[in-house]
Design a protein around this motif. Sequence first.
Motif, mmCIF file in Angstrom:
data_model
loop_
_atom_site.group_PDB
_atom_site.id
_atom_site.type_symbol
_atom_site.label_atom_id
_atom_site.label_comp_id
_atom_site.label_asym_id
_atom_site.label_seq_id
_atom_site.Cartn_x
_atom_site.Cartn_y
_atom_site.Cartn_z
ATOM 1 N N GLU A 1 0.837 -1.356 0.258
ATOM 2 C CA GLU A 1 -0.012 0.207 -0.189
ATOM 3 C C GLU A 1 0.579 1.329 -0.062
ATOM 4 O O GLU A 1 0.518 2.360 -0.644
ATOM 5 C CB GLU A 1 -0.600 0.424 1.171
ATOM 6 N N GLN A 2 1.989 1.032 0.660
ATOM 7 C CA GLN A 2 2.968 2.201 0.548
ATOM 8 C C GLN A 2 3.807 2.876 -1.236
ATOM 9 O O GLN A 2 3.490 3.709 -1.327
ATOM 10 C CB GLN A 2 3.752 2.286 1.592
ATOM 11 N N ILE A 3 3.758 0.852 -1.678
ATOM 12 C CA ILE A 3 4.644 1.214 -2.149
ATOM 13 C C ILE A 3 3.752 1.895 -3.712
ATOM 14 O O ILE A 3 3.505 3.045 -4.503
ATOM 15 C CB ILE A 3 4.859 0.322 -3.103
ATOM 16 N N PHE A 4 1.960 1.723 -3.541
ATOM 17 C CA PHE A 4 1.353 1.520 -4.168
ATOM 18 C C PHE A 4 0.893 3.591 -4.051
ATOM 19 O O PHE A 4 0.869 4.179 -4.839
ATOM 20 C CB PHE A 4 -0.399 1.678 -4.142
ATOM 21 N N TYR A 5 1.059 3.748 -2.982
ATOM 22 C CA TYR A 5 0.435 5.798 -2.202
ATOM 23 C C TYR A 5 2.005 6.742 -3.550
ATOM 24 O O TYR A 5 1.615 7.345 -3.816
ATOM 25 C CB TYR A 5 0.979 5.853 -1.338
ATOM 26 N N LEU A 6 3.328 6.038 -3.417
ATOM 27 C CA LEU A 6 4.485 6.510 -3.840
ATOM 28 C C LEU A 6 4.265 6.626 -5.251
ATOM 29 O O LEU A 6 4.910 7.326 -6.078
ATOM 30 C CB LEU A 6 5.371 5.824 -2.964
ATOM 31 N N ALA A 7 3.610 5.270 -5.908
ATOM 32 C CA ALA A 7 3.802 5.218 -7.347
ATOM 33 C C ALA A 7 2.707 6.260 -7.535
ATOM 34 O O ALA A 7 2.295 6.851 -8.585
ATOM 35 C CB ALA A 7 3.023 4.425 -8.043
ATOM 36 N N CYS A 8 1.598 6.513 -6.918
ATOM 37 C CA CYS A 8 0.209 7.142 -7.800
ATOM 38 C C CYS A 8 1.581 8.838 -6.979
ATOM 39 O O CYS A 8 0.505 9.699 -7.636
ATOM 40 C CB CYS A 8 -1.068 7.874 -6.228
ATOM 41 N N ARG A 9 2.516 8.966 -6.595
ATOM 42 C CA ARG A 9 3.263 10.290 -6.742
ATOM 43 C C ARG A 9 4.077 10.117 -8.057
ATOM 44 O O ARG A 9 5.170 11.060 -7.647
ATOM 45 C CB ARG A 9 3.396 11.095 -5.380
ATOM 46 N N CYS A 10 3.915 9.644 -8.715
ATOM 47 C CA CYS A 10 4.925 9.358 -10.160
ATOM 48 C C CYS A 10 5.977 8.952 -9.568
ATOM 49 O O CYS A 10 7.348 9.379 -10.070
ATOM 50 C CB CYS A 10 5.053 10.838 -10.867
ATOM 51 N N LEU A 11 6.280 7.993 -8.413
ATOM 52 C CA LEU A 11 7.240 7.220 -8.130
ATOM 53 C C LEU A 11 7.822 5.770 -9.029
ATOM 54 O O LEU A 11 6.516 5.549 -8.918
ATOM 55 C CB LEU A 11 7.673 7.415 -7.188
ATOM 56 N N GLY A 12 8.808 5.412 -8.747
ATOM 57 C CA GLY A 12 9.033 4.372 -9.918
ATOM 58 C C GLY A 12 9.709 3.802 -8.556
ATOM 59 O O GLY A 12 9.220 3.867 -7.308
ATOM 60 N N ARG A 13 9.160 2.066 -8.906
ATOM 61 C CA ARG A 13 8.878 0.665 -7.342
ATOM 62 C C ARG A 13 10.578 1.495 -7.037
ATOM 63 O O ARG A 13 10.423 1.534 -5.666
ATOM 64 C CB ARG A 13 8.934 -0.853 -7.765
ATOM 65 N N ALA A 14 11.601 1.195 -7.033
ATOM 66 C CA ALA A 14 12.565 1.476 -6.620
ATOM 67 C C ALA A 14 13.302 2.829 -5.891
ATOM 68 O O ALA A 14 13.483 2.696 -4.642
ATOM 69 C CB ALA A 14 14.187 1.342 -7.590
ATOM 70 N N GLU A 15 12.499 3.487 -6.902
ATOM 71 C CA GLU A 15 12.264 4.717 -6.082
ATOM 72 C C GLU A 15 11.632 4.623 -4.493
ATOM 73 O O GLU A 15 12.101 5.228 -3.648
ATOM 74 C CB GLU A 15 11.965 5.831 -6.643
ATOM 75 N N ALA A 16 10.866 4.912 -4.793
ATOM 76 C CA ALA A 16 9.956 4.474 -3.568
ATOM 77 C C ALA A 16 10.200 3.415 -2.446
ATOM 78 O O ALA A 16 10.299 3.566 -1.162
ATOM 79 C CB ALA A 16 8.193 3.496 -4.353
ATOM 80 N N GLU A 17 10.887 1.997 -2.944
ATOM 81 C CA GLU A 17 11.282 1.412 -1.922
ATOM 82 C C GLU A 17 12.342 2.268 -1.391
ATOM 83 O O GLU A 17 12.487 1.714 -0.162
ATOM 84 C CB GLU A 17 11.294 -0.251 -2.555
#
Length: 466
Positions: A382-398
């Motif tokens: 859910e945190q990955i999805f939240y950050l993806a909604c702010r235009c961040l890729g998975r690696a950057e979100a992690e």
Amino acid sequence: MQTLALSTINPGHVDDISSSKNEPEWLKQFRKNSFSIYQELPPEVSPLYNKYTDAKRMDSSQISLAISPKGTVFDALKPRLDELKNEMHIIQAGSDIFRINIPDELKSKGLVISSIYDAIKTDGDLVRRILESSDPKEDKYTALNHAVFDSGIFIKIPKNMVLEKPIHIVSSISPDGNSTVSRNIVMAEQNSKASIVQELYAPKAAKQQAYMELLTVDAHPNSNLNMTTFEALDQSAVNFSTRYCNIQQDAKINWYLGLFGSLLSRYRTNFYLNGTGASADDAEIVFGDNEQSFDLAANLIHQKPSTEGKVVQRAVLKNKSRSLFKGMIRIVEGASQSKSFLSGRSILLDKDAKSDAIPGLEILTNDVKATHSASVAQVDEEQIFYLACRCLGRAEAERIIVEGFLEPVSRSMSYQVRAWIAYLIESKWNGTDLILKSDENLRSIVEVEEVRYKEADQLETHYKYR
């Protein structure tokens, strides 16, 4: 130069090490007794931890030990040593002491930074007492270090001395293929205060090498020590380290441990709170990838009343890396009004990563506060999805999630230590050399960390005095 594989060493090899160093008779006998204990003990003495340990990943047939080795510095480390040339430091290259720098003013006031062998010559009774204070029967690799150490560092901060700048210890495995077995001692006499930063490095190698360390820290009454260790060995190496901390009345040790390198890191730290008012605060950060293993044990032994201990560990694990966190709070009879806290938490970034935590309590008296906690979890989607909604890729979100996971531990550190840890984490994300360098990237991180909590501090001050 005679070399032997660790798997083939015998009492004759132990005698040869002692003879090559012209050691006193008590030390020769000490080595022999320790080697016999080493041969008898299993890799893990505790049946509780035996099925979890990765100690057998050290290939003793590849680990080479030498008689009278001559260590050198590998090329990638030389720029870091140039940066430190004007700082207080001791450089250990393989089994040799490569360089020592102490300001004349501090040397005249009694500050000692030397090899363990120089300390045996000048202060033999003191060194003997400290060497014999650690029991080789507690652990197989403690016994091994007692038996075959071929190098070591001795630091003594004299009574009432307050050091404004840190002492740097840089230890590097030599590129000649030989491993290092080091016996290190740090002593802070009464009312002294100092910071020590230890950096461990190893070059890339075709076969397995080892840095094996036994470190005793002796904190006398009302002394204050800030100890920082960065382990950044190449993943072709293994690292076995045992630490004994004797903390006397009203003395305090803050220890920050950052583990980033090596194929296997096995750390065992015992904090003996031996005086009323003694305090230990240990913060450990682990970042593993590939097939790295981290085997950590932290024990808080409260021997006197009104002592405080705290161990907080955070592990971030990628790929097939794994960690094992073992901890014990032991409050003996009579150590009332003591407070102790033990916490180990891990976050898994890949499905093949693994972490185990085994904290424990042994309370033998009343009127104490003691608690432990442990957790292991995968990254929150859910945190990955939240950050993806702010235009961040998975690696950057992690990476952002990892920063938030580590932030509660790093908040207690100085801005310089936070910057060094952030730099090594950044290097590991990018796959670059794990060596601290004062480049543009590090300078920018230092600038951020220096002002990171100032706004929060101002807010707290405002409400305090309003």
